[in-house]
Design a protein around this motif. Structure first.
Motif, PDB file in Angstrom:
ATOM      1  N   LEU A 174       0.106   0.816  -5.776  1.00  0.00           N
ATOM      2  CA  LEU A 174      -0.523   1.328  -4.557  1.00  0.00           C
ATOM      3  C   LEU A 174      -1.588   2.375  -4.850  1.00  0.00           C
ATOM      4  O   LEU A 174      -2.468   2.612  -4.019  1.00  0.00           O
ATOM      5  N   GLN A 196       3.591  -2.778   2.198  1.00  0.00           N
ATOM      6  CA  GLN A 196       2.269  -2.600   1.605  1.00  0.00           C
ATOM      7  C   GLN A 196       2.220  -3.065   0.159  1.00  0.00           C
ATOM      8  O   GLN A 196       1.157  -3.447  -0.339  1.00  0.00           O
ATOM      9  N   ILE A 199       1.432  -6.731   0.413  1.00  0.00           N
ATOM     10  CA  ILE A 199       0.090  -6.894   0.978  1.00  0.00           C
ATOM     11  C   ILE A 199      -0.957  -6.620  -0.103  1.00  0.00           C
ATOM     12  O   ILE A 199      -1.932  -7.367  -0.261  1.00  0.00           O
ATOM     13  N   THR A 200      -0.748  -5.552  -0.862  1.00  0.00           N
ATOM     14  CA  THR A 200      -1.653  -5.222  -1.965  1.00  0.00           C
ATOM     15  C   THR A 200      -1.682  -6.344  -2.997  1.00  0.00           C
ATOM     16  O   THR A 200      -2.749  -6.705  -3.515  1.00  0.00           O
ATOM     17  N   ILE A 223       4.545   0.274   5.768  1.00  0.00           N
ATOM     18  CA  ILE A 223       3.089   0.306   5.668  1.00  0.00           C
ATOM     19  C   ILE A 223       2.628   1.724   6.001  1.00  0.00           C
ATOM     20  O   ILE A 223       3.336   2.465   6.692  1.00  0.00           O
ATOM     21  N   TYR A 228       0.334  -2.228  12.782  1.00  0.00           N
ATOM     22  CA  TYR A 228       0.106  -3.281  11.803  1.00  0.00           C
ATOM     23  C   TYR A 228      -1.296  -3.866  11.927  1.00  0.00           C
ATOM     24  O   TYR A 228      -1.756  -4.159  13.032  1.00  0.00           O
TER      25      TYR A 228
END
Length: 394
Positions: A174, A196, A199-200, A223, A228
């Motif tokens: 992150l 997250q 998602i990353t 997140i 969202y």
């Protein structure tokens, strides 16, 4: 097909949003009582035995609620999801130190991954249990990324002892760039990567045009932002606006929780309701007052200790000792109503989880990947049993 499935789910969730898009614990009545009066009246009449039955058998609740909610459908009826049954049978020494249910998850997930002579990047690896099995089953090179240095060291010791081609790198995905570890001729895999983190992974895999992706997403609510931000263009057009609390609903299940954990949670909820009823009276405001996380020790004591602690957190002094019996009875009634609200929300939990998973699938599809969504194990093994499989189109 994915876009059609997403649109069906989106329409369904938007139509019924009043029944699931709220926080039951802060409400003192069904927020949809005026919109669905017959459902509210019917629920009011249901005894505690019915609640326990529905909690154990949610499919029965769907059947019983259908008379009051026309158009109610199981998620599998609305969007059928295929099942992949590809568990790997591995030697006992690979399972050492891995609990039974965790091993079942790893074994089932690893069966979806073939090396194809490509190195594998294991995202958010922990001790690298999944990567270890992948390195063994195909003899391939596995690069395990994990932010906790201690876990990296422990995983590396095990890999070297077993003479597997698994290397660990300590990396906070992150805050630190992972681009040097992601290349096109690779597969990137993640089992139960939270919010997250996954998602990353998807964003960076897309940017680096990684060939193969296998992802089991988890904990969508983790997140940084309060609301969202959908990944796909289609989801961005939806009327739904999802808060972190809404995202928490998508993973709110206790099918694998131990009885001790459920009992502790019930005590905490009761104590918090006792305090909430008192503070509404004390302040003269029919409004929920948020209280921070409390030490576990308070829930092993009578409710008076928690109420005094909670009042102190808000600069008040608890003076309801003489009312505790009455407050406890009222709290029990409120909790039964909260449980009924939560049960109605659960009718839409899997639909919301599929909505979020399909948003990720569509994002990959929009970026040139051939993508599918399926389950890889039974929900008793893990409720988070969805897997996104994507291959970059040639």
């Amino acid at each position: 097909m994915l876009a059609t499935q997403f649109q069906q789910l989106d329409n369904y969730l938007c139509h019924f949003r009043q029944l699931w898009q709220f926080t039951p614990f802060v409400e003192d009545d069904y927020p949809w009582r005026t919109s669905y009066p017959s459902l509210a009246d019917w629920l009011d009449e249901q005894p505690e035995q019915s609640i326990r039955l529905w909690q154990a058998h949610p499919e029965q609740l769907i059947h019983d609620c259908s008379a009051y909610l026309p158009g109610l459908r199981l998620s599998d009826e609305l969007v059928p999801i295929p099942h992949q049954d590809t568990s790997v049978d591995a030697p006992f020494w690979l399972k050492t130190g891995i609990k039974g249910r965790k091993w079942q998850q790893i074994s089932a997930f690893s069966g979806l991954i073939t090396a194809k002579s490509q190195p594998i990047v294991e995202w958010c690896a922990g001790k690298g249990h999944l990567g270890r099995l992948l390195a063994w089953q195909d003899g391939c090179e596995v690069l395990s990324l994990e932010w906790q240095e201690e876990l990296c060291q422990q995983g590396q010791v095990i890999a070297e002892k077993l003479e597997l081609r698994q290397k660990f790198h300590c990396l906070d995905v992150l805050t630190q760039s992972s681009f040097r570890y992601l290349q096109q001729a690779q597969q990137v895999v993640a089992l139960h990567a939270c919010g997250q983190l996954h998602i990353t992974m998807l964003e960076q895999a897309v940017e680096n045009k990684v060939q193969e992706i296998r992802l089991c997403p988890c904990c969508y609510q983790l997140i940084p932002q309060a609301e969202y931000h959908p990944l796909s263009q289609l989801a961005q057009k939806s009327e739904l606006r999802l808060s972190r609390q809404d995202l928490r609903l998508a993973v709110q299940e206790t099918v694998t929780a131990h009885q001790r954990e459920r009992d502790k949670r019930q005590v905490e909820r009761r104590y918090r309701q006792i305090f909430d009823i008192w503070q509404r009276r004390h302040l003269g405001k029919n409004q929920y007052l948020s209280i921070p996380s409390a030490p576990d020790s308070l829930f092993r004591q009578p409710p008076l200790a928690f109420c005094r602690w909670a009042a102190q957190q808000k600069g008040m002094q608890f003076d309801g000792q003489h009312l505790l019996h009455e407050l406890t009875q009222m709290a029990e009634h409120r909790l039964r109503q909260v449980e009924k609200m939560e049960l109605i929300q659960q009718l839409f939990r899997r639909h919301l989880e599929l909505w979020l998973a399909l948003d990720r699938c569509l994002y990959l599809q929009e970026n040139g990947y051939q993508t599918s969504l399926s389950t890889f194990c039974e929900r008793e093994v893990t409720p988070r049993n969805l897997v996104i499989m994507a291959s970059l189109k040639v």
